[in-house]
Enzyme design. Sequence first.
Site: not given
Ligand code: GP9
Ligand code: MN
Length: 439
Positions: A38, A87, A204, A264-265
């Site tokens: 993440e 995500t 996050h 993911d980003h």
């Molecule tokens: C929550 C998670 C949030 O389930 O996927 O991540 P995000 O989309 O905010 O990067």
């Molecule tokens: Mn994410």
Amino acid sequence: SENDLVDVENYVKEHRVPANEKMFGIAKDRNVIYVHLESLQQFVIDYKLVDEEGVEHEVTPFLNSLFHDKQTYSFDNSFHQVASGKTSDSETLLENSFFGLDQGPLFTQLGSKNTFQAAPNILAQEAGYTSAVFHGNGGTFWNRNETYKNLGYDYFFDANYYDVNDDNSFQYGLHDKPFFQQSIQYLEHLQQPFYTKMIAVSNHYPYSEMEGEEGGFPLADTKDTTINGYFATANYLDQAVEQFFNYLKASGLYENSLIVLYGDHYGISDSRNPDLADLLEGKSKETWDSFDDAQMQRVPLMFHIPGQSDGTVNHTFGGQVDVLPTLLHLLGIDNSKYMMLGQDLFSNENEQIVAFRNGNFMTPEYTVVGENIYRNATESVVFETTEEEQLKIDELREKVSRQLAISDALTNGDLLRYYTNSGLKEINVDDFDYKNQME
Ligand code: GP9
Ligand code: MN
């Protein structure tokens, strides 16, 4: 309409690249385990945070060791291609090899109704894979519980399957160490070969300080508290992933798996980058510009194959749209009949054009941000171009806008419902029930 599909088929046919015969099938029949890192950016790999005593602290020592491991095929010019779906956009890209939407999350807007021909369904049909997603948050977030059925996921272990309480979780769900630890009991019972995605989440925004025993990694010293905490939450993620690898080895699953680790980003947004700049070698707040912002969109991408010995750091420029064609070739699956918009990253014919969702793009030579064309070698804006160079850049722009336009036609037009040459079984969402699994 149906004849829009002809455009997509023509694009896919002319854009597809052949596999690299050295890599084709080297992970055949292995379990596939996606480890979702993440908000982890590539700049954190091998980065050392210097504390106020001048002591250096490696932020992600375990991921660094994986990145350089001879069993890992790593990429250091791999970019995220998400927009506001964050995500879930990364999931759209990795599971389908097409983009999310320019505005809003595809999972929410189209996930329940579109026809997909996604990785879980492809692997089930081609090689009898069982598929599962693990994520310690509520299953309706990003409309996952509905979308995953259309993707063909057999199982979805959401927060209902975990012991989640105030001490081991936060607003986005269960923290990564208990998440990985509690996932093993389900992972061990999956029919092999399996295709699974482990969605970690502790690293996050706003990267608030880890509590209790998880504290300890120093905070950075900038005026932006979200930047200051980012290294500590990234370090926690790193520790959690190391524990997961230990569980995999203890359970005997490790040896026969292909483990794909991906960011993911971005974690730090462009608007905050100037405060990050002074922590980065050779960068400063004063000179920071949109060229630097674009470079920060790199995310880790590693294909870890236990038992291999010629893993390298691969400098090919690529994006998340390229991961599925790459994975299928590693598994020895010919993907020419699937409507995928990406190119195998190991192919010798990969064009190395990375389209961002907003039309900006990156190649080994150029970084294009709006009207600004930067030459990567000099990190400076190209003011005068030769006729020939201008033609080359115009052609790149055209390729990028075409890839995005084809993706939007495919998704907004729900065109896969007309595409019958995939050989895939039609998905019936009533075949899936994510309640009472393995209870
Ligand atoms: C929550 C998670 C949030 O389930 O996927 O991540 P995000 O989309 O905010 O990067
Ligand atoms: Mn994410």
